[in-house]
Design a protein around this motif. Structure first.
Motif, short mmCIF file in Angstrom:
data_model
loop_
_atom_site.label_atom_id
_atom_site.label_comp_id
_atom_site.label_asym_id
_atom_site.label_seq_id
_atom_site.Cartn_x
_atom_site.Cartn_y
_atom_site.Cartn_z
N THR A 106 5.55 31.64 -7.60
CA THR A 106 6.86 31.92 -6.99
C THR A 106 6.71 32.13 -5.48
O THR A 106 7.48 31.57 -4.68
N LYS A 132 5.64 28.86 -3.72
CA LYS A 132 6.76 27.92 -3.60
C LYS A 132 7.70 28.34 -2.48
O LYS A 132 8.14 27.50 -1.67
N LYS A 190 3.01 32.77 -12.98
CA LYS A 190 4.30 32.46 -12.36
C LYS A 190 4.55 33.27 -11.08
O LYS A 190 5.22 32.78 -10.16
N GLU A 246 8.20 25.97 0.78
CA GLU A 246 9.53 25.40 1.06
C GLU A 246 10.00 25.78 2.47
O GLU A 246 10.61 24.97 3.17
N PRO A 289 9.15 30.43 -11.17
CA PRO A 289 9.44 30.24 -9.74
C PRO A 289 10.73 29.46 -9.55
O PRO A 289 11.10 28.68 -10.43
N PHE A 290 11.37 29.69 -8.44
CA PHE A 290 12.65 29.02 -8.21
C PHE A 290 12.60 28.34 -6.85
O PHE A 290 11.75 28.63 -6.02
N SER A 291 13.52 27.44 -6.66
CA SER A 291 13.59 26.74 -5.39
C SER A 291 14.41 27.58 -4.42
O SER A 291 15.40 28.21 -4.81
N VAL A 292 13.98 27.60 -3.19
CA VAL A 292 14.70 28.36 -2.15
C VAL A 292 16.15 27.92 -2.08
O VAL A 292 17.07 28.73 -1.97
#
Lengths: 124, 636
Positions: B435, B438, B431, B442, A103-106
């Motif tokens: 994803t 998250k 994951k 956010e 997963p990645f940060s926006v």
């Protein structure tokens, strides 16, 4: 409005990423089937392609390489992203402009698009 | 003094007696007796006959054989001297006589007591026979049987017995020789022999009785029992070894009997030799039993087991081992099978042959618990094995060889691989939802911030922190599987580790109120994977934060050492007990349950450092905090 094509075989990811990108002044074309990519690039003329590496039978790195090798599309920025393990060499060999681990940060995604998109400061 | 007296005086020595006989003929003119005419004092003394002059020999020695009288007479009649050796029961000894003719029917005899010499010779002959017989016998019971029989045959005693004193309370009469008397085998209470007898035996003494009816009190008391057993004469002795009464040995006779000095001495010698032979046989039997036991263990073990000599040749291998070592040579010296074995170091390089377990053990270095090695089978397929070795040393500490154990762990490896594959798939599967989560979390946080709802945005911020922790855990899981599959990739570059340390500290400062102190030294660039080393530093810093009190100081330093650079992270926390320090770098190990998540992080950090060819270590005093340090190769 600049266009972004997102290609991922997972519906949930496609939906979430589309939502994230739509918060910016971008037009998002979400694709699930790699087979549809070649028709959509000429028709939409996207500024950026965000593509999963492991696409069932297809491999994002291979697709990226063929795009980069094609003079008609070699100006297109390609960002690969993956939840799987890959070797940095294989990504380098694909010619991709960036790689993003899931997963990645926006914020990271915005930053990459910002850096690669045609008009700087377009996404903020 | 006449001529003959002068002649006699020549022989008037201490140990040689002389006498003069006259041969007496019977009515038919045949020699029937000898009459003593003269006898020297020495003669009377060595024979013990006392005054003999004027007596007939048949009166002095009632047992004398007629043949002997005939032989003496022949000397007088023929005029030729003679030499004769014979046993004289009345004198209880062996004598050598030179018989010489004198005038008429008179003869002179010079007598020597040769009992001692005779005993010695006879004893030697007997003992040689005994030793020869006992040497080849392996079974203790047969040894006893043989020894008793030989002594019985030699002495003519009716019964010879050997009693094993097992526990000072009972005697097991193991085996005996019997000549028409009742057997006495069995276990007897020592008390049956009577207190006095036992006392004598325990002092290594003997009980020699000619006739139990006239014997000493200790035996006369029990005469009825002896008579009931058909025993009239006994000769017993106790055998003492290392201060302990171990055996009873003896001879019995059914009629009264005078035991000769020789017989007693033979009994003593036989007892000693029998005991020694039995001990030897028992020791060998024990050895055979333990060898048989070891042999069974050797055979039944599902692992390959072998012993090598100092040259690396297998002296002993079990069946499983033959599969791995068909040539009987340890792989490191076997040129033909050199390519059958492969082992890798943690940094991925190949282990050279000089470092194989067999050769290391012969250098005195045990390879314990094991080295994992790949064995290439005849069909070319590869299997995983564990190879352990241990030097075999003699009492002087010299290396005599080594023991090598090879275990086929291919199935285990396959299972571990399946486990790692499962973790890999599960991790990657996890994951995808993380994803999406998250991304949504956010966006929600961003939207709440936009409308100024700080309370709820902080709550969603916490969700985000937890999602990040979840991501870290998933990545740790995936890293462990990569490590165990040997797939941990390194992207080596040269970089300034001081810069990386400063960067990591800055990152960490925002998440904690600990104070950081960094003392960078002027050091060369390191050759390493910047991302992976960043992961190691982050792991050490977050452990320091977790395990030390809020606002305490966490110190970092770097220094240059020979071809390496060393980084140290010190906290002022609870520390790690010394017993736990050696395994903090192991997979799934955790010092306390109070702080979850430490297990994988340190394991991964240690593996990353090892893959770089560096070292990671911990020093800690409980209460003083923990000091973690690692080294990395520096740029040349």
């Amino acid at each position: 409005m600049q266009k972004i094509i997102v290609l991922d075989d997972n519906e949930d990811i496609l939906e979430a990423v589309s939502l994230v990108l739509k918060r910016k002044p971008l037009e998002v074309v979400a694709l699930r089937d790699p087979g549809e990519l070649m028709n959509n690039i000429p028709s939409h003329e996207p500024a950026l392609l965000l593509m999963d590496i492991f696409l069932g039978k297809d491999d994002g790195r291979r697709i990226c390489r063929s795009l980069k090798d094609n003079p008609s599309f070699d100006q297109l920025s390609v960002v690969l992203f993956s939840a799987q393990t890959y070797t940095p060499e294989s990504v380098e060999a694909s010619g991709a402009d960036a790689i993003l681990d899931k997963p990645f940060s926006v914020k990271t995604l915005y930053k990459i698009i910002d850096q690669l998109a045609i008009s700087p400061g377009m996404v903020k | 003094m006449d001529a003959t007296d002068k002649y006699y005086s020549l022989f008037n020595a201490e140990n040689e007696g002389y006498c003069v006989f006259e041969v007496l003929l019977d009515e038919e003119g045949n020699p029937g007796d000898l009459l003593y005419l003269k006898a020297s004092p020495a003669y009377e003394r060595i024979t013990g006959f006392g005054a003999v002059v004027g007596k007939r020999i048949t009166a002095v020695c009632p047992d004398i054989k007629p043949e002997l009288i005939a032989m003496y007479a022949k000397v007088a009649l023929s005029g030729s001297p003679a030499r004769v050796e014979n046993y004289i029961p009345a004198a209880n000894g062996w004598f050598l006589s030179y018989v010489m003719p004198m005038q008429g029917l008179q003869i002179a005899s010079i007598l020597n007591n040769i009992t001692e010499h005779k005993i010695k010779a006879e004893k030697q002959q007997y003992l040689l026979k005994l030793s020869d017989a006992l040497r080849t016998i392996a079974d203790p019971v047969t040894i006893l049987e043989t020894a008793c029989r030989l002594l019985g045959e030699h002495t003519g005693a009716d019964r010879v017995l050997y009693g094993d004193v097992t526990d000072e309370r009972s005697i097991a009469i193991c085996q005996h020789f019997e000549n028409n008397v009742q057997p006495v085998s069995g276990v007897f209470d020592v008390k049956d022999f009577g207190e006095e007898m036992i006392g004598i035996f325990k002092k290594n003494g003997k009980v020699i009785v000619e006739d139990i009816h006239n014997g000493p009190a200790c035996i006369a008391k029990h005469h009825a029992q002896y008579t009931a057993m058909g025993i009239a004469a006994v000769a017993y002795m106790g055998l003492i070894k290392d201060g302990r009464w171990v055996a009873l040995f003896g001879m019995n006779h059914s009629s009264p009997r005078k035991w000769s000095q020789l017989e007693i001495s033979l009994m003593e010698e036989t007892a000693e030799r029998t005991w020694a032979a039995v001990e030897r046989a028992r020791a060998q039997e024990d050895l055979r039993k333990s060898e048989a036991l070891l042999g069974s263990v050797f055979k039944i073990l599902p692992v390959g087991l072998g012993c090598i000599d100092t040259k690396g040749r297998f002296l002993l291998v079990n069946e499983v081992m033959q599969r791995f070592i068909p040539t009987g040579l340890m792989p490191s010296i076997d040129d033909e099978r050199e390519d059958r074995w492969i082992a890798y170091r943690p940094d991925g390089s190949i282990v050279p042959r000089e470092e194989y377990p067999g050769i290391r053990a012969l250098r005195g270095e045990p390879v314990m618990p094991h080295m994992e090695m790949i064995f290439v089978q005849d069909d070319g397929s590869r299997i995983w094995t564990r190879v352990a070795s241990l030097p075999l040393k003699n009492e002087k500490g010299e290396i005599m060889g080594a023991v090598v154990v090879i275990t086929d762990i291919n199935e285990l490896k396959a299972l571990l691989q399946q486990r790692d594959e499962f973790i890999g798939i599960a991790g990657h599967e996890l994951k995808t939802p993380v994803t999406s989560m998250k991304a949504y979390a956010e966006i929600v946080q961003e939207q709440l911030e936009e409308i100024g709802n700080t309370t709820e945005s902080a709550l969603v911020g916490r969700i985000n922190t937890q999602i990040d922790k979840l991501t870290t855990l998933i990545n740790h899981l995936l890293d462990t599987t990569r490590i165990s599959e040997g797939k941990l990739q390194l992207n080596i570059s040269t970089f300034d580790i001081n810069e990386l340390l400063a960067e990591r500290i800055e990152e960490m400062r925002y998440t904690t109120d600990h104070r950081f102190e960094f003392i960078p030294a002027t050091i060369p660039f390191v050759r390493a994977d910047r991302e992976r080393i960043s992961q190691v530093i982050t792991n050490l810093l977050s452990n320091a934060v977790k395990y030390s009190p809020k606002k305490s100081v966490i110190s970092l330093s770097s220094e240059s050492m020979q071809d390496e650079v060393q980084v140290t992270v010190k906290d002022r926390g609870t520390g790690i007990p010394s017993a736990a320090q050696h395994n903090v770098f192991e997979r799934f190990y955790r010092v306390t349950d109070a702080h979850p998540g430490m297990g994988l992080g340190l394991y991964i950090s240690a593996q990353i450092i090892k893959r770089h060819g560096g070292r990671i270590a911990v020093q800690s005093d409980v209460a003083a905090g923990a000091v973690f340090s690692f080294t990395l190769p520096s740029e040349k």
